[in-house]
Design an enzyme around this catalytic site. Structure first.
Site, PDB file in Angstrom:
ATOM      1  N   GLU A  40       2.634  12.754  -0.538  1.00  0.00           N
ATOM      2  CA  GLU A  40       3.602  12.214   0.410  1.00  0.00           C
ATOM      3  C   GLU A  40       4.684  13.266   0.656  1.00  0.00           C
ATOM      4  O   GLU A  40       4.939  14.123  -0.181  1.00  0.00           O
ATOM      5  CB  GLU A  40       4.216  10.937  -0.178  1.00  0.00           C
ATOM      6  CG  GLU A  40       5.161  10.218   0.764  1.00  0.00           C
ATOM      7  CD  GLU A  40       5.779   8.968   0.150  1.00  0.00           C
ATOM      8  OE1 GLU A  40       6.164   8.078   0.906  1.00  0.00           O
ATOM      9  OE2 GLU A  40       5.873   8.897  -1.103  1.00  0.00           O
ATOM     10  N   LYS A 112       2.693   4.762   7.170  1.00  0.00           N
ATOM     11  CA  LYS A 112       2.930   3.943   5.980  1.00  0.00           C
ATOM     12  C   LYS A 112       3.440   2.557   6.359  1.00  0.00           C
ATOM     13  O   LYS A 112       4.440   2.415   7.083  1.00  0.00           O
ATOM     14  CB  LYS A 112       3.939   4.663   5.080  1.00  0.00           C
ATOM     15  CG  LYS A 112       4.250   3.971   3.768  1.00  0.00           C
ATOM     16  CD  LYS A 112       5.266   4.810   2.993  1.00  0.00           C
ATOM     17  CE  LYS A 112       5.669   4.174   1.671  1.00  0.00           C
ATOM     18  NZ  LYS A 112       6.689   4.997   0.981  1.00  0.00           N
ATOM     19  N   CYS A 153       1.896   5.960  -1.188  1.00  0.00           N
ATOM     20  CA  CYS A 153       2.884   5.664  -2.224  1.00  0.00           C
ATOM     21  C   CYS A 153       3.123   4.173  -2.453  1.00  0.00           C
ATOM     22  O   CYS A 153       2.308   3.515  -3.083  1.00  0.00           O
ATOM     23  CB  CYS A 153       4.194   6.394  -1.908  1.00  0.00           C
ATOM     24  SG  CYS A 153       5.284   6.593  -3.353  1.00  0.00           S
TER      25      CYS A 153
END
Length: 276
Positions: A40, A112, A153
């Site tokens: 990330e 995301k 994440c």
């Protein structure tokens, strides 16, 4: 199939981050990896919206992404930039994952979905949604004999996304991340293994590691998990490096046959108190 997770210690300068990344991509390609995942915030690891605004380039014509595409074509491999910040029209950013194919073209992108907004007693509130706008669509892409599922994440804490990816055909799920040290020590390995076990998929998790220019410290310990939940490979530190692993599509078929959790899942109703 040989895959590679690249562990980084990204800072605020995109060109410096790219310069650190290039030799690790070359190392992975020389070792035979046909798919390479980076962490990330690969290109810029800023602490807030203002810091990103100073250096984040538009997605169209992005100079560092153009170079990564050229590297993918040069080595004839898939390169997956775990994420980078992409400016949006409302002043926030997308935390966007970008997969390049062996021809250097972009195969797929993913923004995301889950953003960390928390107000914890005794600590400062952290509101990721003040800087980023969450995505709305899960994404998969073909990857040789595998189908790649995308996540980033904090997504790792939401099994529903991983179940959806697996039911959409994903057999290898990518988790580029920048876990903090306390959460990494407590949850990184167990969450990686849980998502692999639940879905009967391989999980490849490429991490940021160490003390960063923005003052943050990240956990590192990039890891690859097989569909049975076993650790295939792991970097047992927070230093930059390349993690290599061999993965086998037949193992996904075998494990899902032994424990057909995806096939056995059923819809159910909830008590009224839980629906309100």
């Amino acid at each position: 199939m040989k895959i590679a997770a690249i562990q980084m210690r990204s800072g605020m300068d995109p060109d410096a981050n790219l310069a650190a990344l290039e030799p690790m991509i070359a190392e992975a390609a020389a070792a035979g990896a046909s798919y390479v995942l980076t962490p990330e915030v690969t290109m810029i690891f800023a602490e807030n919206r203002e810091g990103l605004a100073k250096v984040a380039a538009p997605f169209e014509g992005h100079p560092q992404l153009a170079r990564v595409g050229a590297l993918a074509q040069q080595y004839g491999i898939h390169i997956h930039i775990g994420s980078l910040a992409v400016p949006l029209e409302d002043g926030r950013f997308a935390n966007r994952s970008v997969l390049f194919g062996p021809d250097g073209a972009i195969v797929a992108t993913y923004d995301k979905i889950h953003l960390f907004d928390a107000d914890i007693a005794g600590l400062n509130a952290y509101k990721e949604s003040a800087t980023y706008r969450g995505g709305e669509a899960a994404v998969t892409a073909p990857l040789g004999d595998f189908t790649l599922g995308f996540s980033i994440c904090y997504d790792m804490r939401f099994p529903r996304l991983y179940n959806g990816l697996a039911n959409a055909g994903a057999t290898l799920i990518a988790v580029p991340a920048a876990f903090t040290v306390p959460t990494g020590q407590a949850h990184w390995e167990v969450l990686s293994r849980a998502r692999a076990i639940e879905t009967g998929s391989y999980v490849i998790a490429a991490a940021q590691g160490g003390q960063h220019e923005n003052g943050r410290a990240t956990y590192g310990h990039s890891i690859v998990i097989d569909p049975w939940g076993r650790i295939v490979a792991q970097l047992a530190h927070d230093e930059p490096g390349v993690l290599l692993a061999d993965i086998m599509p037949d193992l996904v078929t075998e494990v899902r046959g032994r424990i057909p959790a995806l096939a056995n899942a059923r819809d159910f109703t909830l008590p009224d108190a839980l629906q309100d």
